[in-house]
Scaffold this motif. Sequence first.
Motif, mmCIF file in Angstrom:
data_model
loop_
_atom_site.group_PDB
_atom_site.id
_atom_site.type_symbol
_atom_site.label_atom_id
_atom_site.label_comp_id
_atom_site.label_asym_id
_atom_site.label_seq_id
_atom_site.Cartn_x
_atom_site.Cartn_y
_atom_site.Cartn_z
ATOM 1 N N VAL A 75 0.917 -0.759 -0.075
ATOM 2 C CA VAL A 75 0.042 0.241 -0.231
ATOM 3 C C VAL A 75 0.410 1.390 0.233
ATOM 4 O O VAL A 75 0.420 2.428 -0.555
ATOM 5 C CB VAL A 75 -0.954 -0.222 1.166
ATOM 6 C CG1 VAL A 75 -1.798 -0.956 1.654
ATOM 7 C CG2 VAL A 75 -0.422 -0.381 2.326
ATOM 8 N N GLY A 76 2.218 1.025 0.593
ATOM 9 C CA GLY A 76 2.762 2.175 0.473
ATOM 10 C C GLY A 76 3.270 2.382 1.962
ATOM 11 O O GLY A 76 2.709 1.892 2.804
ATOM 12 N N GLY A 77 3.935 3.970 2.056
ATOM 13 C CA GLY A 77 4.174 4.141 4.031
ATOM 14 C C GLY A 77 3.083 4.540 4.610
ATOM 15 O O GLY A 77 2.962 5.208 3.912
ATOM 16 N N ILE A 78 2.948 4.084 5.650
ATOM 17 C CA ILE A 78 1.639 4.665 6.288
ATOM 18 C C ILE A 78 2.266 5.605 7.151
ATOM 19 O O ILE A 78 3.045 5.330 8.684
ATOM 20 C CB ILE A 78 1.046 3.894 7.199
ATOM 21 C CG1 ILE A 78 0.289 2.962 5.925
ATOM 22 C CG2 ILE A 78 0.213 4.568 7.701
ATOM 23 C CD1 ILE A 78 -0.748 1.488 6.178
ATOM 24 N N SER A 79 1.767 6.910 7.157
ATOM 25 C CA SER A 79 2.219 8.180 7.892
ATOM 26 C C SER A 79 1.766 8.670 7.823
ATOM 27 O O SER A 79 0.536 9.439 7.914
ATOM 28 C CB SER A 79 3.462 8.885 6.995
ATOM 29 O OG SER A 79 4.123 10.685 8.030
ATOM 30 N N ARG A 80 1.174 9.873 9.842
ATOM 31 C CA ARG A 80 0.617 11.066 10.077
ATOM 32 C C ARG A 80 0.494 11.429 9.584
ATOM 33 O O ARG A 80 -0.260 12.381 9.273
ATOM 34 C CB ARG A 80 0.697 10.838 11.634
ATOM 35 C CG ARG A 80 2.188 11.065 12.192
ATOM 36 C CD ARG A 80 2.395 11.055 13.913
ATOM 37 N NE ARG A 80 3.420 11.286 13.874
ATOM 38 C CZ ARG A 80 3.743 11.742 15.226
ATOM 39 N NH1 ARG A 80 2.610 12.971 15.689
ATOM 40 N NH2 ARG A 80 5.407 12.580 15.088
ATOM 41 N N ALA A 82 1.094 12.545 6.289
ATOM 42 C CA ALA A 82 0.951 12.118 4.879
ATOM 43 C C ALA A 82 -0.152 12.880 4.287
ATOM 44 O O ALA A 82 -1.368 13.747 4.763
ATOM 45 C CB ALA A 82 0.430 10.748 4.074
ATOM 46 N N GLY A 83 0.201 14.415 2.893
ATOM 47 C CA GLY A 83 -0.891 14.846 2.966
ATOM 48 C C GLY A 83 -0.508 16.467 3.210
ATOM 49 O O GLY A 83 -1.384 17.113 3.048
ATOM 50 N N ARG A 84 0.191 16.236 4.873
ATOM 51 C CA ARG A 84 0.423 17.960 5.199
ATOM 52 C C ARG A 84 1.497 18.742 4.379
ATOM 53 O O ARG A 84 2.162 18.611 4.216
ATOM 54 C CB ARG A 84 0.869 17.494 6.447
ATOM 55 C CG ARG A 84 1.121 18.995 7.276
ATOM 56 C CD ARG A 84 1.787 18.293 8.979
ATOM 57 N NE ARG A 84 2.200 18.748 10.202
ATOM 58 C CZ ARG A 84 2.100 18.732 11.119
ATOM 59 N NH1 ARG A 84 1.501 17.862 11.943
ATOM 60 N NH2 ARG A 84 2.102 19.742 12.264
ATOM 61 N N ARG A 85 0.610 19.783 4.883
ATOM 62 C CA ARG A 85 1.863 20.550 4.267
ATOM 63 C C ARG A 85 2.867 21.325 3.761
ATOM 64 O O ARG A 85 3.001 20.763 5.309
ATOM 65 C CB ARG A 85 0.968 22.213 4.686
ATOM 66 C CG ARG A 85 0.954 23.767 3.050
ATOM 67 C CD ARG A 85 0.370 24.778 2.943
ATOM 68 N NE ARG A 85 -0.826 24.478 2.660
ATOM 69 C CZ ARG A 85 -1.336 24.355 1.475
ATOM 70 N NH1 ARG A 85 -0.318 24.804 0.426
ATOM 71 N NH2 ARG A 85 -2.294 24.721 1.449
ATOM 72 N N TRP A 219 7.989 6.138 -2.290
ATOM 73 C CA TRP A 219 7.340 5.205 -0.924
ATOM 74 C C TRP A 219 5.617 5.241 -0.766
ATOM 75 O O TRP A 219 5.523 4.664 -0.645
ATOM 76 C CB TRP A 219 7.708 6.120 0.033
ATOM 77 C CG TRP A 219 8.757 4.995 1.056
ATOM 78 C CD1 TRP A 219 7.820 4.761 1.920
ATOM 79 C CD2 TRP A 219 9.665 3.431 1.212
ATOM 80 N NE1 TRP A 219 7.980 3.916 2.865
ATOM 81 C CE2 TRP A 219 8.922 2.842 2.479
ATOM 82 C CE3 TRP A 219 10.092 3.179 0.570
ATOM 83 C CZ2 TRP A 219 9.827 1.851 2.637
ATOM 84 C CZ3 TRP A 219 10.093 1.919 0.435
ATOM 85 C CH2 TRP A 219 10.803 1.763 1.728
ATOM 86 N N ARG A 220 5.634 6.046 -1.642
ATOM 87 C CA ARG A 220 4.131 6.192 -2.049
ATOM 88 C C ARG A 220 3.092 6.240 -0.878
ATOM 89 O O ARG A 220 2.177 5.653 0.122
ATOM 90 C CB ARG A 220 3.265 4.738 -2.694
ATOM 91 C CG ARG A 220 3.795 5.071 -3.755
ATOM 92 C CD ARG A 220 3.142 3.335 -4.939
ATOM 93 N NE ARG A 220 1.923 3.324 -5.023
ATOM 94 C CZ ARG A 220 1.032 2.119 -4.829
ATOM 95 N NH1 ARG A 220 1.949 1.176 -4.212
ATOM 96 N NH2 ARG A 220 0.264 1.964 -4.382
ATOM 97 N N ALA A 221 3.247 7.242 0.209
ATOM 98 C CA ALA A 221 3.231 8.134 1.080
ATOM 99 C C ALA A 221 1.667 8.770 1.517
ATOM 100 O O ALA A 221 0.626 7.908 1.752
ATOM 101 C CB ALA A 221 3.756 8.965 2.129
ATOM 102 N N ASP A 222 0.996 8.605 0.288
ATOM 103 C CA ASP A 222 0.185 9.440 0.059
ATOM 104 C C ASP A 222 -0.921 8.520 -0.326
ATOM 105 O O ASP A 222 -0.560 7.789 -1.571
ATOM 106 C CB ASP A 222 0.217 10.806 -0.609
ATOM 107 C CG ASP A 222 1.509 11.809 -0.739
ATOM 108 O OD1 ASP A 222 0.732 12.419 0.422
ATOM 109 O OD2 ASP A 222 0.995 13.049 -1.518
ATOM 110 N N GLY A 223 -1.896 8.717 0.385
ATOM 111 C CA GLY A 223 -3.054 7.958 -0.164
ATOM 112 C C GLY A 223 -2.947 6.358 0.989
ATOM 113 O O GLY A 223 -3.854 5.683 1.276
#
Length: 242
Positions: A75-80, A82-85, A219-223
């Motif tokens: 699924v890609g890297g899961i980060s809290r 992700a998507g933060r400016r 690394w596909r963190a987004d989503g």
Amino acid sequence: GAGDIDAFVVDVSAEVTLFVRLLGVPVVIITQPGDRTDEPHRLAYAAARRVIAPWPEEIYAPEHLTSLGDRVAFVGGISRFAGRRRPAQPRGDEVVLLGGGGGADVSADDIAAAERASGRPWRVLGAGSGAWAADPWDALTTAAVVVSWCGQNAVADLAAAGAPAIVIPQERPFSEQRATALALGRSGLAVAVPRWPEPARWPDLLDQASACGEGWTAWRADGAAQRAAEIVRAEAATGAGA
């Protein structure tokens, strides 16, 4: 009772996966990198309905997972984060050491020697005598280079921040961090070294790392968190209909 549970998510543990499945509950297991070809892991993967690997298959695709076919989801890297400016200002000259938990084989003296040799200011978060930061986002997004251990949370946060990075694996079960570091080094997403470098190496390593950071989208963190949640939701719906 177990019959009221539509799906059960297990974070890594082969033992819990097998126990829950023996109760007749559908299981989704979150896996980690490393040499997980032992019999307990093999049984756990066989018992699980789905296996979630929180990194991209294009960067790291061990055969024991790819052999599972569609049951595994990279699924890609899961980060809290992700998507933060990210801040608008350019990165500064500071080196940030992101220590995290889980233990490390690096001492405060090692860190001090690296800072002296690098000729740059260092900020130490969560390692040795470093301060704990509940929200290290600003540090990750403004540092010239982030030096980090190589756990999945840390790597996903580096990716979300687009941080030029040096990753140093620490000893973990099944060589988890070493496998991740090798994959990151091969792909060029970060500078990977097998152990804490000698002081004289730091200026060159930091220069190398400064050229990295732009490739972290791979690394596909987004989503990633949403993709993982959708897999759990789908399995729960299947379990509810069974």
